[in-house]
Design a protein around this motif. Structure first.
Motif, PDB file in Angstrom:
ATOM      1  N   TRP A 161       0.833  -1.212   0.000  1.00 45.29           N
ATOM      2  CA  TRP A 161       0.000   0.000   0.000  1.00 45.29           C
ATOM      3  C   TRP A 161       0.864   1.257   0.000  1.00 45.29           C
ATOM      4  O   TRP A 161       0.593   2.210  -0.735  1.00 45.29           O
ATOM      5  N   LYS A 162       1.907   1.243   0.813  1.00 45.29           N
ATOM      6  CA  LYS A 162       2.786   2.423   0.882  1.00 45.29           C
ATOM      7  C   LYS A 162       3.534   2.630  -0.424  1.00 45.29           C
ATOM      8  O   LYS A 162       3.715   3.775  -0.881  1.00 45.29           O
ATOM      9  N   MET A 163       3.967   1.563  -1.061  1.00 50.77           N
ATOM     10  CA  MET A 163       4.673   1.679  -2.339  1.00 50.77           C
ATOM     11  C   MET A 163       3.770   2.240  -3.432  1.00 50.77           C
ATOM     12  O   MET A 163       4.188   3.078  -4.226  1.00 50.77           O
ATOM     13  N   VAL A 164       2.530   1.754  -3.448  1.00 53.68           N
ATOM     14  CA  VAL A 164       1.598   2.208  -4.481  1.00 53.68           C
ATOM     15  C   VAL A 164       1.196   3.660  -4.259  1.00 53.68           C
ATOM     16  O   VAL A 164       1.088   4.447  -5.206  1.00 53.68           O
ATOM     17  N   ARG A 165       1.000   4.044  -3.013  1.00 53.81           N
ATOM     18  CA  ARG A 165       0.517   5.395  -2.706  1.00 53.81           C
ATOM     19  C   ARG A 165       1.633   6.439  -2.668  1.00 53.81           C
ATOM     20  O   ARG A 165       1.350   7.628  -2.588  1.00 53.81           O
ATOM     21  N   THR A 166       2.894   6.008  -2.694  1.00 51.65           N
ATOM     22  CA  THR A 166       4.011   6.959  -2.774  1.00 51.65           C
ATOM     23  C   THR A 166       4.869   6.601  -3.982  1.00 51.65           C
ATOM     24  O   THR A 166       5.991   6.099  -3.839  1.00 51.65           O
ATOM     25  N   PRO A 167       4.341   6.836  -5.187  1.00 45.26           N
ATOM     26  CA  PRO A 167       5.104   6.491  -6.392  1.00 45.26           C
ATOM     27  C   PRO A 167       6.374   7.321  -6.508  1.00 45.26           C
ATOM     28  O   PRO A 167       6.417   8.487  -6.129  1.00 45.26           O
ATOM     29  N   GLY A 168       7.385   6.709  -7.023  1.00 47.86           N
ATOM     30  CA  GLY A 168       8.664   7.381  -7.191  1.00 47.86           C
ATOM     31  C   GLY A 168       9.746   6.377  -7.521  1.00 47.86           C
ATOM     32  O   GLY A 168       9.511   5.161  -7.565  1.00 47.86           O
ATOM     33  N   ARG A 169      10.939   6.862  -7.739  1.00 48.36           N
ATOM     34  CA  ARG A 169      12.046   5.988  -8.115  1.00 48.36           C
ATOM     35  C   ARG A 169      12.373   5.001  -7.001  1.00 48.36           C
ATOM     36  O   ARG A 169      12.636   3.824  -7.256  1.00 48.36           O
ATOM     37  N   PHE A 170      12.368   5.488  -5.770  1.00 51.54           N
ATOM     38  CA  PHE A 170      12.714   4.606  -4.650  1.00 51.54           C
ATOM     39  C   PHE A 170      11.720   3.452  -4.536  1.00 51.54           C
ATOM     40  O   PHE A 170      12.108   2.304  -4.335  1.00 51.54           O
ATOM     41  N   SER A 171      10.432   3.768  -4.651  1.00 45.76           N
ATOM     42  CA  SER A 171       9.401   2.724  -4.556  1.00 45.76           C
ATOM     43  C   SER A 171       9.543   1.712  -5.686  1.00 45.76           C
ATOM     44  O   SER A 171       9.384   0.502  -5.480  1.00 45.76           O
ATOM     45  N   LYS A 172       9.836   2.194  -6.893  1.00 44.73           N
ATOM     46  CA  LYS A 172       9.991   1.292  -8.028  1.00 44.73           C
ATOM     47  C   LYS A 172      11.189   0.376  -7.846  1.00 44.73           C
ATOM     48  O   LYS A 172      11.104  -0.832  -8.098  1.00 44.73           O
ATOM     49  N   ILE A 173      12.303   0.945  -7.402  1.00 36.95           N
ATOM     50  CA  ILE A 173      13.510   0.137  -7.186  1.00 36.95           C
ATOM     51  C   ILE A 173      13.265  -0.900  -6.091  1.00 36.95           C
ATOM     52  O   ILE A 173      13.647  -2.070  -6.217  1.00 36.95           O
ATOM     53  N   LEU A 174      12.616  -0.470  -5.014  1.00 35.53           N
ATOM     54  CA  LEU A 174      12.336  -1.390  -3.912  1.00 35.53           C
ATOM     55  C   LEU A 174      11.425  -2.519  -4.361  1.00 35.53           C
ATOM     56  O   LEU A 174      11.641  -3.692  -4.015  1.00 35.53           O
ATOM     57  N   PHE A 175      10.413  -2.186  -5.160  1.00 35.30           N
ATOM     58  CA  PHE A 175       9.492  -3.216  -5.656  1.00 35.30           C
ATOM     59  C   PHE A 175      10.217  -4.194  -6.577  1.00 35.30           C
ATOM     60  O   PHE A 175       9.995  -5.407  -6.506  1.00 35.30           O
ATOM     61  N   ILE A 176      11.091  -3.680  -7.432  1.00 35.31           N
ATOM     62  CA  ILE A 176      11.866  -4.547  -8.338  1.00 35.31           C
ATOM     63  C   ILE A 176      12.757  -5.492  -7.539  1.00 35.31           C
ATOM     64  O   ILE A 176      12.907  -6.674  -7.876  1.00 35.31           O
ATOM     65  N   LEU A 177      13.350  -4.991  -6.464  1.00 34.95           N
ATOM     66  CA  LEU A 177      14.212  -5.835  -5.628  1.00 34.95           C
ATOM     67  C   LEU A 177      13.409  -6.965  -4.979  1.00 34.95           C
ATOM     68  O   LEU A 177      13.872  -8.109  -4.916  1.00 34.95           O
ATOM     69  N   PHE A 178      12.214  -6.650  -4.501  1.00 36.30           N
ATOM     70  CA  PHE A 178      11.371  -7.681  -3.891  1.00 36.30           C
ATOM     71  C   PHE A 178      10.963  -8.731  -4.920  1.00 36.30           C
ATOM     72  O   PHE A 178      10.994  -9.934  -4.651  1.00 36.30           O
ATOM     73  N   VAL A 179      10.569  -8.275  -6.102  1.00 38.54           N
ATOM     74  CA  VAL A 179      10.163  -9.213  -7.150  1.00 38.54           C
ATOM     75  C   VAL A 179      11.347 -10.062  -7.597  1.00 38.54           C
ATOM     76  O   VAL A 179      11.210 -11.269  -7.846  1.00 38.54           O
ATOM     77  N   SER A 180      12.518  -9.457  -7.683  1.00 36.38           N
ATOM     78  CA  SER A 180      13.717 -10.198  -8.091  1.00 36.38           C
ATOM     79  C   SER A 180      14.063 -11.289  -7.092  1.00 36.38           C
ATOM     80  O   SER A 180      14.623 -12.334  -7.467  1.00 36.38           O
ATOM     81  N   ALA A 181      13.736 -11.061  -5.820  1.00 34.79           N
ATOM     82  CA  ALA A 181      14.047 -12.064  -4.795  1.00 34.79           C
ATOM     83  C   ALA A 181      13.279 -13.358  -5.014  1.00 34.79           C
ATOM     84  O   ALA A 181      13.701 -14.419  -4.545  1.00 34.79           O
ATOM     85  N   MET A 182      12.158 -13.299  -5.735  1.00 31.26           N
ATOM     86  CA  MET A 182      11.358 -14.503  -5.957  1.00 31.26           C
ATOM     87  C   MET A 182      12.059 -15.507  -6.863  1.00 31.26           C
ATOM     88  O   MET A 182      11.743 -16.692  -6.836  1.00 31.26           O
TER      89      MET A 182
END
Length: 275
Positions: A93-114
């Motif tokens: 929820w926080k990532m979606v509601r605060t869009p930005g480079r940091f949120s995108k990078i953090l989301f990519i890192l989480f997805v990459s961990a899979m």
């Protein structure tokens, strides 16, 4: 307008029934052989038992101390699910509601961990867990499940949060609701369909997981159901009668859990399709 019952529909129903029966074959072998003697299983594993031995279940219950193993599996699964739902839903929820480079990078890192195989981090994880006194500990195992389960759970929540109208949250903020209150009172109830999906996926994974508990838990009193069941399958001897009875005892709670949530699963699928 009602559709006519055609030959094609009948053929599809027959195919569906056949496929369903094929998928039920493993359950048949497990259930039937769990009430046979070891000798009868070796003679003909596919036949019905000549004598139904429900004593297999009582023996397994005592040998592996099933109530204790069940309690360990239940505590690990429930607490892991609670933590994964809270952490993943709030983070998504926080990532979606605060869009930005940091949120995108953090989301990519989480997805990459899979995509990282567990075997590649197995040894470093055990070294780190030993240094932090997390091994041979149920709380330590739960913390590890948080780390391995958050990426997928967050990914699922991230996509669903995007379907929640932001105007609802803005209205709640105008009415004086805090950010914490907006999430728990407004957003989280709307995430019920995906929450059910996340809980089901994580329950099936954690309840049936064998490798991570095998590495972390050494004491017999801490064994989960898969670990306790594995004691019937040694290198040179395999007690199929006892092992299959233990397997039935282990999968029964998951089947009941799945049937109990079946209504919510259907609602979640329908809600997701509408959105």
């Amino acid at each position: 307008m009602n559709r006519k019952y055609t030959g094609r529909t009948f053929l599809l129903e027959i195919i569906g029934i056949i496929l369903g029966l094929i998928f039920l074959i493993p359950f048949y072998f497990v259930a039937v052989n769990s009430v046979k003697s070891f000798a009868e299983i070796l003679l003909d594993a596919a036949a019905f038992p000549k004598e139904v031995l429900f004593a297999n279940y009582s023996k397994v219950w005592e040998i592996i101390n099933f109530p204790r193993a069940f309690w360990n599996s239940l505590i690990i699964t429930v607490l892991s699910n609670i933590g994964l739902v809270i952490i993943s839903s709030m983070a998504a929820w926080k990532m979606v509601r605060t869009p930005g480079r940091f949120s995108k990078i953090l989301f990519i890192l989480f997805v990459s961990a899979m995509v990282i195989p567990f075997q590649t981090v197995m040894i470093p994880l055990m070294k780190l867990g030993g240094a932090l006194n997390m091994t041979n500990s149920i709380p330590g195992l739960i913390m590890m499940y948080f780390g391995f389960g958050v990426p997928l759970s967050l990914f699922l929540y991230h996509g669903f949060v995007k379907t929640v109208p932001r105007e609802i949250e803005e209205s709640a903020l105008i009415d004086g609701c805090s950010q914490f209150g907006v999430f728990w009172r407004i957003v989280f109830p709307l995430l019920k369909p995906i929450t059910v999906t996340v809980v089901i996926l994580n329950t099936l994974w954690i309840w049936n997981d064998f490798l991570l508990p095998l590495l972390v838990l050494q004491d017999a009193e801490l064994r989960t159901i898969p670990l306790a069941t594995s004691s019937f399958f040694a290198q040179y001897t395999k007690q199929w009668d006892m092992g299959l009875a233990a397997l039935v005892l282990g999968i029964t709670p998951v089947i009941i859990f799945f049937l109990f949530l079946q209504k919510h699963i259907i609602k979640g699928i329908a809600s997701g399709s509408i959105k």
